[in-house]
Design an enzyme around this catalytic site. Structure first.
Site, mmCIF file in Angstrom:
data_model
loop_
_atom_site.group_PDB
_atom_site.id
_atom_site.type_symbol
_atom_site.label_atom_id
_atom_site.label_comp_id
_atom_site.label_asym_id
_atom_site.label_seq_id
_atom_site.Cartn_x
_atom_site.Cartn_y
_atom_site.Cartn_z
ATOM 1 N N ARG A 1 65.416 61.005 -90.800
ATOM 2 C CA ARG A 1 64.211 61.846 -90.493
ATOM 3 C C ARG A 1 64.313 63.422 -90.639
ATOM 4 O O ARG A 1 63.590 63.898 -90.821
ATOM 5 C CB ARG A 1 63.784 61.353 -88.975
ATOM 6 C CG ARG A 1 63.556 59.953 -88.820
ATOM 7 C CD ARG A 1 62.852 59.633 -87.907
ATOM 8 N NE ARG A 1 62.805 57.948 -87.376
ATOM 9 C CZ ARG A 1 61.960 57.310 -88.093
ATOM 10 N NH1 ARG A 1 61.226 57.692 -89.077
ATOM 11 N NH2 ARG A 1 62.297 56.141 -87.829
ATOM 12 N N SER B 1 64.603 53.811 -72.733
ATOM 13 C CA SER B 1 64.966 53.635 -74.083
ATOM 14 C C SER B 1 64.670 51.930 -74.188
ATOM 15 O O SER B 1 64.970 50.977 -73.738
ATOM 16 C CB SER B 1 66.639 53.375 -74.098
ATOM 17 O OG SER B 1 67.037 52.687 -75.165
ATOM 18 N N GLN C 1 65.292 50.262 -76.714
ATOM 19 C CA GLN C 1 66.668 49.386 -77.386
ATOM 20 C C GLN C 1 67.252 48.770 -76.011
ATOM 21 O O GLN C 1 67.552 47.551 -76.345
ATOM 22 C CB GLN C 1 67.375 50.220 -78.014
ATOM 23 C CG GLN C 1 66.620 50.724 -79.512
ATOM 24 C CD GLN C 1 67.653 51.724 -80.338
ATOM 25 O OE1 GLN C 1 68.847 51.883 -79.918
ATOM 26 N NE2 GLN C 1 67.059 51.894 -81.432
ATOM 27 N N ARG D 1 77.719 56.511 -81.887
ATOM 28 C CA ARG D 1 76.405 56.342 -80.953
ATOM 29 C C ARG D 1 76.764 55.543 -79.513
ATOM 30 O O ARG D 1 77.723 54.627 -79.768
ATOM 31 C CB ARG D 1 75.156 55.983 -81.557
ATOM 32 C CG ARG D 1 74.839 56.909 -82.579
ATOM 33 C CD ARG D 1 73.554 56.489 -83.341
ATOM 34 N NE ARG D 1 72.171 56.199 -82.559
ATOM 35 C CZ ARG D 1 71.152 56.100 -83.109
ATOM 36 N NH1 ARG D 1 70.893 55.393 -84.194
ATOM 37 N NH2 ARG D 1 70.289 55.920 -82.268
ATOM 38 N N LYS E 1 58.994 49.810 -89.044
ATOM 39 C CA LYS E 1 60.390 49.587 -88.911
ATOM 40 C C LYS E 1 60.786 48.766 -87.684
ATOM 41 O O LYS E 1 61.295 47.796 -87.367
ATOM 42 C CB LYS E 1 61.277 50.599 -88.903
ATOM 43 C CG LYS E 1 62.680 50.386 -89.078
ATOM 44 C CD LYS E 1 63.436 51.676 -89.756
ATOM 45 C CE LYS E 1 63.691 52.963 -88.854
ATOM 46 N NZ LYS E 1 64.845 52.650 -87.952
ATOM 47 N N SER E 2 60.295 49.349 -86.406
ATOM 48 C CA SER E 2 60.601 48.475 -85.073
ATOM 49 C C SER E 2 59.861 47.340 -84.931
ATOM 50 O O SER E 2 60.535 46.457 -84.457
ATOM 51 C CB SER E 2 59.851 49.278 -83.839
ATOM 52 O OG SER E 2 60.834 50.666 -83.726
ATOM 53 N N ASP F 1 60.960 59.807 -82.270
ATOM 54 C CA ASP F 1 61.483 59.772 -83.538
ATOM 55 C C ASP F 1 60.581 60.746 -84.524
ATOM 56 O O ASP F 1 60.878 61.208 -85.582
ATOM 57 C CB ASP F 1 61.232 58.395 -84.333
ATOM 58 C CG ASP F 1 62.241 57.158 -83.583
ATOM 59 O OD1 ASP F 1 63.348 57.742 -83.248
ATOM 60 O OD2 ASP F 1 61.738 56.066 -83.780
ATOM 61 N N GLY G 1 70.765 51.596 -85.081
ATOM 62 C CA GLY G 1 71.099 51.307 -83.529
ATOM 63 C C GLY G 1 70.103 50.121 -83.064
ATOM 64 O O GLY G 1 70.556 49.502 -82.141
ATOM 65 N N LYS H 1 70.901 60.353 -81.503
ATOM 66 C CA LYS H 1 70.221 59.569 -82.577
ATOM 67 C C LYS H 1 71.337 59.752 -83.870
ATOM 68 O O LYS H 1 72.393 59.845 -83.711
ATOM 69 C CB LYS H 1 68.851 60.389 -82.783
ATOM 70 C CG LYS H 1 67.921 60.432 -81.483
ATOM 71 C CD LYS H 1 67.344 58.692 -81.485
ATOM 72 C CE LYS H 1 66.572 58.895 -80.427
ATOM 73 N NZ LYS H 1 66.438 57.315 -80.065
HETATM 74 C C1 S3P Z 1 63.662 51.887 -81.340
HETATM 75 C C2 S3P Z 1 63.732 52.670 -80.037
HETATM 76 C C3 S3P Z 1 63.858 54.136 -79.958
HETATM 77 C C4 S3P Z 1 63.715 54.734 -81.402
HETATM 78 C C5 S3P Z 1 64.433 54.075 -82.398
HETATM 79 C C6 S3P Z 1 63.743 52.623 -82.603
HETATM 80 C C7 S3P Z 1 63.344 50.453 -81.169
HETATM 81 O O1 S3P Z 1 65.449 54.282 -79.485
HETATM 82 O O2 S3P Z 1 64.290 55.950 -81.481
HETATM 83 O O3 S3P Z 1 64.491 54.753 -83.749
HETATM 84 O O4 S3P Z 1 62.784 49.900 -82.429
HETATM 85 O O5 S3P Z 1 63.429 50.193 -80.146
HETATM 86 P P1 S3P Z 1 65.585 54.193 -78.230
HETATM 87 O O6 S3P Z 1 65.108 52.943 -77.509
HETATM 88 O O7 S3P Z 1 67.131 54.443 -77.901
HETATM 89 O O8 S3P Z 1 65.077 55.547 -77.471
#
Ligand code: S3P
Length: 426
Positions: free
Chosen positions: A385, A165, A167, A121, A21-22, A312, A93, A339
Protein backbone atom coordinates in the site's frame (compact mmCIF):
# COMPACT_ATOMS: atom_id res chain seq x y z
CA UNK A 1 12.39 -3.54 -9.25
CA UNK A 2 12.21 0.25 -9.66
CA UNK A 3 8.91 1.31 -11.23
CA UNK A 4 8.82 4.63 -13.07
CA UNK A 5 5.61 6.69 -13.23
CA UNK A 6 5.16 9.65 -15.63
CA UNK A 7 3.17 12.71 -14.75
CA UNK A 8 -0.19 12.06 -16.40
CA UNK A 9 -2.82 14.38 -17.83
CA UNK A 10 -5.94 12.68 -16.55
CA UNK A 11 -7.47 9.24 -16.05
CA UNK A 12 -10.63 8.20 -17.83
CA UNK A 13 -12.68 5.10 -18.44
CA UNK A 14 -13.85 1.96 -16.73
CA UNK A 15 -11.62 0.24 -14.18
CA UNK A 16 -11.92 -3.53 -13.79
CA UNK A 17 -10.82 -4.78 -10.37
CA UNK A 18 -10.62 -8.27 -8.92
CA UNK A 19 -12.44 -9.37 -5.79
CA UNK A 20 -11.98 -7.88 -2.34
CA UNK A 21 -8.99 -9.39 -0.52
CA UNK A 22 -10.61 -9.64 2.93
CA UNK A 23 -13.76 -11.30 1.57
CA UNK A 24 -11.69 -13.63 -0.67
CA UNK A 25 -9.54 -14.87 2.24
CA UNK A 26 -12.66 -15.72 4.18
CA UNK A 27 -14.44 -17.29 1.20
CA UNK A 28 -11.44 -19.58 0.61
CA UNK A 29 -11.24 -20.53 4.29
CA UNK A 30 -14.98 -21.18 4.67
CA UNK A 31 -15.11 -23.20 1.43
CA UNK A 32 -12.16 -25.27 2.69
CA UNK A 33 -13.96 -25.89 6.01
CA UNK A 34 -17.30 -26.83 4.40
CA UNK A 35 -17.88 -30.44 3.42
CA UNK A 36 -18.12 -30.67 -0.39
CA UNK A 37 -17.82 -28.35 -3.35
CA UNK A 38 -18.04 -24.54 -3.20
CA UNK A 39 -17.56 -22.05 -6.03
CA UNK A 40 -15.93 -18.64 -5.56
CA UNK A 41 -16.17 -16.24 -8.51
CA UNK A 42 -14.00 -13.16 -8.99
CA UNK A 43 -11.68 -14.23 -6.18
CA UNK A 44 -8.85 -11.79 -5.41
CA UNK A 45 -5.77 -12.46 -7.57
CA UNK A 46 -3.48 -11.28 -4.78
CA UNK A 47 -0.42 -13.10 -3.44
CA UNK A 48 -2.00 -12.86 0.02
CA UNK A 49 -5.04 -14.91 -0.97
CA UNK A 50 -2.71 -17.31 -2.80
CA UNK A 51 -1.00 -17.81 0.59
CA UNK A 52 -4.33 -18.79 2.12
CA UNK A 53 -5.03 -21.24 -0.73
CA UNK A 54 -1.54 -22.78 -0.34
CA UNK A 55 -2.11 -23.35 3.39
CA UNK A 56 -5.42 -25.13 2.81
CA UNK A 57 -3.90 -27.25 0.03
CA UNK A 58 -1.43 -28.46 2.64
CA UNK A 59 -4.37 -29.25 4.91
CA UNK A 60 -5.80 -31.57 2.25
CA UNK A 61 -8.23 -29.35 0.29
CA UNK A 62 -8.42 -29.34 -3.52
CA UNK A 63 -8.65 -26.13 -5.55
CA UNK A 64 -9.41 -25.79 -9.27
CA UNK A 65 -8.47 -22.25 -10.29
CA UNK A 66 -9.44 -20.74 -13.65
CA UNK A 67 -9.16 -17.01 -14.16
CA UNK A 68 -10.35 -15.88 -10.75
CA UNK A 69 -13.05 -18.51 -10.53
CA UNK A 70 -12.24 -21.17 -7.98
CA UNK A 71 -13.83 -24.52 -7.27
CA UNK A 72 -12.98 -25.69 -3.76
CA UNK A 73 -13.44 -29.19 -2.41
CA UNK A 74 -13.70 -28.66 1.32
CA UNK A 75 -13.00 -31.20 4.05
CA UNK A 76 -15.89 -30.71 6.49
CA UNK A 77 -15.90 -30.40 10.29
CA UNK A 78 -12.48 -31.43 11.67
CA UNK A 79 -11.74 -33.12 8.33
CA UNK A 80 -8.41 -31.44 7.59
CA UNK A 81 -5.33 -33.67 7.40
CA UNK A 82 -2.17 -32.99 9.40
CA UNK A 83 0.12 -30.88 7.17
CA UNK A 84 3.40 -32.57 6.17
CA UNK A 85 5.33 -29.35 6.69
CA UNK A 86 4.84 -25.88 8.10
CA UNK A 87 2.05 -23.64 6.78
CA UNK A 88 3.64 -20.60 5.10
CA UNK A 89 1.45 -17.47 5.28
CA UNK A 90 3.83 -15.32 3.19
CA UNK A 91 3.18 -11.62 3.81
CA UNK A 92 -0.40 -12.15 4.93
CA UNK A 93 -1.47 -11.25 8.48
CA UNK A 94 -5.05 -12.28 7.69
CA UNK A 95 -3.90 -15.77 6.68
CA UNK A 96 -1.70 -16.32 9.75
CA UNK A 97 -4.17 -14.95 12.28
CA UNK A 98 -7.44 -16.38 10.96
CA UNK A 99 -6.01 -19.82 10.26
CA UNK A 100 -4.72 -19.92 13.86
CA UNK A 101 -8.31 -19.80 15.08
CA UNK A 102 -9.27 -22.72 12.83
CA UNK A 103 -6.18 -24.79 13.69
CA UNK A 104 -6.69 -24.29 17.43
CA UNK A 105 -9.71 -26.58 17.11
CA UNK A 106 -8.01 -29.42 15.17
CA UNK A 107 -6.63 -32.72 16.48
CA UNK A 108 -3.13 -32.32 15.07
CA UNK A 109 -0.10 -30.13 15.53
CA UNK A 110 0.64 -27.33 13.06
CA UNK A 111 3.25 -24.63 12.62
CA UNK A 112 2.61 -21.28 10.87
CA UNK A 113 5.47 -19.25 9.39
CA UNK A 114 5.70 -16.20 7.15
CA UNK A 115 8.03 -13.84 5.32
CA UNK A 116 10.39 -11.35 6.97
CA UNK A 117 7.73 -8.64 7.39
CA UNK A 118 5.06 -10.99 8.79
CA UNK A 119 7.68 -12.52 11.11
CA UNK A 120 8.00 -9.16 12.85
CA UNK A 121 4.29 -8.50 13.32
CA UNK A 122 2.58 -9.02 16.70
CA UNK A 123 0.88 -12.38 17.17
CA UNK A 124 0.26 -12.25 20.94
CA UNK A 125 -2.97 -10.41 20.15
CA UNK A 126 -4.43 -13.73 18.91
CA UNK A 127 -2.42 -16.11 21.08
CA UNK A 128 -3.62 -14.68 24.40
CA UNK A 129 -7.37 -14.71 23.67
CA UNK A 130 -7.20 -18.11 21.94
CA UNK A 131 -5.47 -19.47 25.07
CA UNK A 132 -8.43 -18.20 27.10
CA UNK A 133 -10.53 -20.50 24.90
CA UNK A 134 -8.27 -23.41 25.95
CA UNK A 135 -6.07 -23.45 22.82
CA UNK A 136 -2.54 -24.80 23.11
CA UNK A 137 -0.91 -22.09 21.01
CA UNK A 138 2.49 -20.45 21.36
CA UNK A 139 4.79 -17.97 19.65
CA UNK A 140 8.44 -17.14 20.19
CA UNK A 141 9.52 -14.89 23.07
CA UNK A 142 9.12 -11.71 21.00
CA UNK A 143 5.47 -12.58 20.45
CA UNK A 144 6.07 -13.25 16.75
CA UNK A 145 6.02 -16.17 14.26
CA UNK A 146 6.35 -19.09 14.15
CA UNK A 147 3.00 -19.93 15.73
CA UNK A 148 2.87 -23.49 17.06
CA UNK A 149 -0.53 -25.02 17.72
CA UNK A 150 -1.05 -28.38 19.44
CA UNK A 151 -4.27 -30.34 20.00
CA UNK A 152 -6.26 -29.20 23.05
CA UNK A 153 -9.71 -29.10 24.56
CA UNK A 154 -11.17 -25.77 23.52
CA UNK A 155 -14.12 -24.21 25.33
CA UNK A 156 -16.64 -21.43 24.60
CA UNK A 157 -15.98 -17.92 25.82
CA UNK A 158 -17.72 -14.67 26.70
CA UNK A 159 -15.13 -12.09 25.70
CA UNK A 160 -14.80 -8.34 25.29
CA UNK A 161 -12.40 -7.67 22.41
CA UNK A 162 -9.34 -5.78 23.67
CA UNK A 163 -8.17 -4.22 20.41
CA UNK A 164 -10.12 -3.02 17.39
CA UNK A 165 -8.94 -5.74 15.02
CA UNK A 166 -11.06 -7.78 12.62
CA UNK A 167 -8.27 -10.34 12.44
CA UNK A 168 -8.34 -10.99 16.19
CA UNK A 169 -12.16 -11.03 16.25
CA UNK A 170 -12.26 -13.45 13.29
CA UNK A 171 -9.60 -15.80 14.73
CA UNK A 172 -11.72 -16.20 17.87
CA UNK A 173 -14.97 -16.62 15.94
CA UNK A 174 -13.37 -19.30 13.75
CA UNK A 175 -12.31 -21.23 16.83
CA UNK A 176 -15.76 -20.73 18.45
CA UNK A 177 -17.70 -22.21 15.52
CA UNK A 178 -16.15 -25.61 16.28
CA UNK A 179 -18.06 -25.75 19.59
CA UNK A 180 -21.70 -26.75 20.22
CA UNK A 181 -22.03 -24.25 23.05
CA UNK A 182 -22.34 -20.57 22.09
CA UNK A 183 -19.54 -18.02 22.51
CA UNK A 184 -20.24 -14.30 22.79
CA UNK A 185 -17.86 -11.55 21.67
CA UNK A 186 -18.36 -7.88 22.50
CA UNK A 187 -16.88 -5.33 20.12
CA UNK A 188 -16.78 -1.68 21.15
CA UNK A 189 -15.25 -0.08 18.08
CA UNK A 190 -16.63 -1.56 14.85
CA UNK A 191 -14.14 -3.35 12.58
CA UNK A 192 -14.77 -5.05 9.23
CA UNK A 193 -17.55 -7.62 9.66
CA UNK A 194 -17.13 -9.95 6.66
CA UNK A 195 -16.68 -13.00 8.91
CA UNK A 196 -19.96 -12.28 10.68
CA UNK A 197 -21.81 -11.66 7.40
CA UNK A 198 -20.49 -14.67 5.50
CA UNK A 199 -21.12 -17.02 8.44
CA UNK A 200 -24.51 -15.45 9.09
CA UNK A 201 -23.74 -14.79 12.76
CA UNK A 202 -26.34 -13.23 15.03
CA UNK A 203 -25.23 -9.76 16.15
CA UNK A 204 -26.91 -7.36 18.53
CA UNK A 205 -26.17 -3.70 19.23
CA UNK A 206 -26.17 -3.11 23.00
CA UNK A 207 -24.96 -0.41 25.43
CA UNK A 208 -21.73 -2.36 25.88
CA UNK A 209 -21.04 -2.56 22.14
CA UNK A 210 -21.94 -5.04 19.39
CA UNK A 211 -22.51 -8.56 20.71
CA UNK A 212 -21.58 -11.33 18.27
CA UNK A 213 -22.82 -14.88 18.86
CA UNK A 214 -21.01 -17.90 17.39
CA UNK A 215 -21.39 -21.67 17.71
CA UNK A 216 -21.22 -24.81 15.58
CA UNK A 217 -24.61 -23.86 14.10
CA UNK A 218 -22.60 -21.30 12.10
CA UNK A 219 -20.03 -23.80 10.78
CA UNK A 220 -19.82 -23.21 7.00
CA UNK A 221 -21.70 -25.30 4.45
CA UNK A 222 -20.81 -25.40 0.72
CA UNK A 223 -21.77 -22.16 -1.09
CA UNK A 224 -21.45 -20.17 -4.29
CA UNK A 225 -20.24 -16.58 -4.03
CA UNK A 226 -19.25 -13.80 -6.40
CA UNK A 227 -16.74 -11.62 -4.56
CA UNK A 228 -17.34 -7.87 -5.06
CA UNK A 229 -14.43 -5.73 -6.31
CA UNK A 230 -11.87 -4.56 -3.77
CA UNK A 231 -12.64 -1.11 -2.35
CA UNK A 232 -9.13 -0.84 -0.86
CA UNK A 233 -7.57 -1.32 -4.31
CA UNK A 234 -10.15 1.05 -5.82
CA UNK A 235 -9.11 3.79 -3.37
CA UNK A 236 -5.79 4.45 -5.20
CA UNK A 237 -7.62 5.11 -8.48
CA UNK A 238 -10.39 7.11 -6.80
CA UNK A 239 -7.85 9.51 -5.28
CA UNK A 240 -5.93 9.84 -8.57
CA UNK A 241 -9.17 10.62 -10.44
CA UNK A 242 -10.28 13.18 -7.84
CA UNK A 243 -7.01 15.10 -7.96
CA UNK A 244 -6.15 14.94 -11.68
CA UNK A 245 -8.12 17.55 -13.62
CA UNK A 246 -10.55 16.33 -16.34
CA UNK A 247 -10.64 12.81 -14.91
CA UNK A 248 -13.67 10.57 -14.78
CA UNK A 249 -13.69 6.87 -13.88
CA UNK A 250 -16.29 4.18 -13.40
CA UNK A 251 -15.85 1.05 -11.25
CA UNK A 252 -18.51 -1.67 -11.20
CA UNK A 253 -19.54 -4.09 -8.42
CA UNK A 254 -17.45 -2.57 -5.65
CA UNK A 255 -17.80 -3.87 -2.10
CA UNK A 256 -19.67 -1.17 -0.14
CA UNK A 257 -19.82 -2.90 3.22
CA UNK A 258 -20.33 -0.09 5.76
CA UNK A 259 -17.30 -1.24 7.78
CA UNK A 260 -15.13 -0.50 4.72
CA UNK A 261 -16.58 2.64 3.10
CA UNK A 262 -14.97 5.15 5.48
CA UNK A 263 -12.54 6.13 2.73
CA UNK A 264 -15.41 7.13 0.42
CA UNK A 265 -17.22 9.00 3.21
CA UNK A 266 -14.09 10.99 4.08
CA UNK A 267 -13.25 11.79 0.45
CA UNK A 268 -16.86 12.94 -0.07
CA UNK A 269 -16.64 15.13 3.05
CA UNK A 270 -13.42 16.55 1.60
CA UNK A 271 -15.46 17.66 -1.42
CA UNK A 272 -14.81 14.65 -3.65
CA UNK A 273 -17.49 14.00 -6.26
CA UNK A 274 -18.04 10.26 -5.86
CA UNK A 275 -21.40 8.89 -6.93
CA UNK A 276 -22.72 5.48 -5.97
CA UNK A 277 -25.16 3.79 -8.33
CA UNK A 278 -27.04 0.54 -8.51
CA UNK A 279 -26.61 -0.22 -4.79
CA UNK A 280 -27.64 -3.78 -3.94
CA UNK A 281 -26.92 -6.63 -1.58
CA UNK A 282 -25.29 -9.97 -2.39
CA UNK A 283 -25.06 -12.62 0.36
CA UNK A 284 -25.38 -9.94 3.05
CA UNK A 285 -22.62 -7.76 1.53
CA UNK A 286 -23.49 -4.35 0.05
CA UNK A 287 -22.28 -3.80 -3.52
CA UNK A 288 -22.57 -0.89 -5.95
CA UNK A 289 -21.05 0.93 -8.92
CA UNK A 290 -18.90 4.01 -8.36
CA UNK A 291 -18.37 7.09 -10.54
CA UNK A 292 -15.58 9.49 -9.64
CA UNK A 293 -14.99 12.99 -11.09
CA UNK A 294 -12.08 15.44 -10.58
CA UNK A 295 -12.83 17.64 -7.60
CA UNK A 296 -11.38 20.37 -5.45
CA UNK A 297 -10.58 18.90 -2.04
CA UNK A 298 -10.19 20.35 1.44
CA UNK A 299 -8.92 18.50 4.50
CA UNK A 300 -11.35 17.52 7.24
CA UNK A 301 -10.79 16.19 10.73
CA UNK A 302 -10.75 12.40 10.90
CA UNK A 303 -12.54 11.00 13.98
CA UNK A 304 -11.03 8.25 16.15
CA UNK A 305 -13.90 5.80 15.70
CA UNK A 306 -13.49 5.69 11.90
CA UNK A 307 -9.79 4.68 12.06
CA UNK A 308 -10.31 0.85 11.94
CA UNK A 309 -12.64 1.39 8.95
CA UNK A 310 -10.00 3.32 6.95
CA UNK A 311 -6.87 1.67 8.37
CA UNK A 312 -5.72 0.25 5.00
CA UNK A 313 -6.57 3.45 3.11
CA UNK A 314 -4.64 5.94 5.27
CA UNK A 315 -1.57 5.84 2.96
CA UNK A 316 -3.59 6.92 -0.09
CA UNK A 317 -5.85 9.25 1.92
CA UNK A 318 -2.73 11.10 3.08
CA UNK A 319 -1.67 11.53 -0.56
CA UNK A 320 -5.11 13.05 -1.23
CA UNK A 321 -4.59 15.25 1.82
CA UNK A 322 -1.45 16.92 0.45
CA UNK A 323 -3.36 18.15 -2.63
CA UNK A 324 -6.27 19.39 -0.52
CA UNK A 325 -6.70 22.79 1.11
CA UNK A 326 -5.31 22.94 4.68
CA UNK A 327 -3.05 20.45 6.47
CA UNK A 328 -3.63 16.70 6.48
CA UNK A 329 -3.55 15.29 10.00
CA UNK A 330 -4.17 11.83 11.35
CA UNK A 331 -4.11 10.65 14.98
CA UNK A 332 -5.30 7.58 16.90
CA UNK A 333 -3.73 5.34 14.25
CA UNK A 334 -0.94 3.63 16.19
CA UNK A 335 -1.98 0.34 14.55
CA UNK A 336 -0.29 1.64 11.39
CA UNK A 337 3.05 0.93 13.09
CA UNK A 338 2.40 -2.85 13.00
CA UNK A 339 1.15 -3.28 9.43
CA UNK A 340 3.18 -4.70 6.49
CA UNK A 341 5.69 -1.96 7.38
CA UNK A 342 5.67 0.69 10.11
CA UNK A 343 3.36 2.76 7.92
CA UNK A 344 3.73 5.95 9.97
CA UNK A 345 7.49 5.82 9.46
CA UNK A 346 7.26 4.74 5.80
CA UNK A 347 4.81 7.53 4.98
CA UNK A 348 6.68 10.23 6.91
CA UNK A 349 10.07 9.32 5.36
CA UNK A 350 8.63 9.38 1.85
CA UNK A 351 6.68 12.61 2.40
CA UNK A 352 9.89 14.27 3.62
CA UNK A 353 11.56 13.10 0.39
CA UNK A 354 8.69 14.76 -1.50
CA UNK A 355 9.61 18.09 0.13
CA UNK A 356 6.74 18.28 2.62
CA UNK A 357 6.95 19.45 6.23
CA UNK A 358 6.19 16.38 8.31
CA UNK A 359 5.29 16.30 11.98
CA UNK A 360 5.45 12.69 13.15
CA UNK A 361 3.54 11.46 16.23
CA UNK A 362 3.46 8.08 17.91
CA UNK A 363 -0.10 7.59 16.61
CA UNK A 364 -0.09 9.56 13.35
CA UNK A 365 1.35 12.56 11.53
CA UNK A 366 0.58 16.00 10.10
CA UNK A 367 1.61 17.22 6.65
CA UNK A 368 2.07 20.81 5.48
CA UNK A 369 3.98 22.69 2.81
CA UNK A 370 4.10 21.87 -0.89
CA UNK A 371 5.24 18.88 -2.92
CA UNK A 372 8.59 19.54 -4.58
CA UNK A 373 9.00 19.67 -8.34
CA UNK A 374 12.06 17.43 -8.27
CA UNK A 375 11.95 13.90 -9.59
CA UNK A 376 11.88 11.61 -6.54
CA UNK A 377 12.65 7.95 -5.89
CA UNK A 378 10.36 6.72 -3.11
CA UNK A 379 10.85 3.58 -1.02
CA UNK A 380 8.07 0.99 -0.84
CA UNK A 381 9.51 -0.53 2.36
CA UNK A 382 8.29 -3.82 0.87
CA UNK A 383 4.74 -2.68 1.66
CA UNK A 384 2.17 -2.90 -1.17
CA UNK A 385 0.00 0.00 0.00
CA UNK A 386 3.00 2.30 0.46
CA UNK A 387 4.22 1.36 -3.05
CA UNK A 388 0.87 2.16 -4.68
CA UNK A 389 0.30 5.37 -2.68
CA UNK A 390 3.65 6.77 -3.85
CA UNK A 391 3.11 5.51 -7.40
CA UNK A 392 0.00 7.71 -7.37
CA UNK A 393 1.98 10.61 -5.87
CA UNK A 394 4.62 10.22 -8.65
CA UNK A 395 1.86 10.61 -11.26
CA UNK A 396 0.75 13.83 -9.55
CA UNK A 397 4.28 15.32 -9.46
CA UNK A 398 5.47 17.59 -12.28
CA UNK A 399 8.33 15.40 -13.45
CA UNK A 400 6.91 12.04 -12.41
CA UNK A 401 9.18 9.77 -10.38
CA UNK A 402 9.79 6.20 -9.25
CA UNK A 403 9.14 3.70 -6.47
CA UNK A 404 11.77 1.22 -5.33
CA UNK A 405 10.90 -2.49 -4.78
CA UNK A 406 7.58 -1.97 -6.48
CA UNK A 407 6.95 -5.69 -7.06
CA UNK A 408 5.44 -5.93 -3.55
CA UNK A 409 2.16 -4.57 -5.03
CA UNK A 410 1.42 -8.20 -5.97
CA UNK A 411 0.49 -8.73 -2.33
CA UNK A 412 -2.87 -7.07 -3.04
CA UNK A 413 -3.04 -5.99 -6.70
CA UNK A 414 -0.60 -7.47 -9.24
CA UNK A 415 -2.49 -5.62 -12.02
CA UNK A 416 -1.90 -2.11 -10.65
CA UNK A 417 0.43 -0.83 -13.40
CA UNK A 418 -1.59 -2.42 -16.21
CA UNK A 419 -4.77 -0.86 -14.81
CA UNK A 420 -3.13 2.58 -14.61
CA UNK A 421 -1.90 2.26 -18.21
CA UNK A 422 -5.42 1.38 -19.36
CA UNK A 423 -6.91 4.49 -17.81
CA UNK A 424 -4.31 7.17 -18.26
CA UNK A 425 -3.80 9.83 -20.89
CA UNK A 426 -0.21 10.96 -20.80
C1 S3P B 1 -8.07 -7.36 7.71
C2 S3P B 1 -8.15 -6.60 8.84
C3 S3P B 1 -7.32 -5.42 9.11
C4 S3P B 1 -6.66 -4.92 7.83
C5 S3P B 1 -6.07 -6.03 7.03
C6 S3P B 1 -7.13 -7.03 6.63
C7 S3P B 1 -8.96 -8.54 7.57
O1 S3P B 1 -6.30 -5.76 10.04
O2 S3P B 1 -5.68 -3.96 8.13
O3 S3P B 1 -5.46 -5.52 5.86
O4 S3P B 1 -9.12 -9.04 6.44
O5 S3P B 1 -9.51 -8.96 8.57
P1 S3P B 1 -6.58 -5.73 11.63
O6 S3P B 1 -7.77 -6.53 11.86
O7 S3P B 1 -5.37 -6.34 12.27
O8 S3P B 1 -6.75 -4.29 11.98
Amino acid sequence: MIQRFENIDSIKGELFLRGDKSISHRAVMFAAMAEGTSVIRNCSGSEDVRSTINCFEKLGCKFEIADGHIKVIGKGYKGFSKPKSELYAGNSGTTARLISGILSAQNFESVITGDESLSQRPMKRIVEPLRLMGADISVNKNGTLPIIIKPSLIKPINYRLQIASAQVKSAMILCAIHLDEESVFIEQTPTRNHTEKLLNLKTEITNEGTKIYASRNNYPKPFELTVPSDISSAAFFIVLALIKKKSKIFIRNVSLNETRTGVINILQQMGGKIEIENEREEKGEKVGDIRVYSSKLKNVSIPKTIIPNIIDEIPILSVAGIFAEGNFRINNAKELRVKESDRIKSLCNNFRKAGLIVDEFEDGFELSGNVSNAETLFESYGDHRIAMAFGVLNMLMKKGGSVNDFECVGVSNPQFVAQINNLCNK
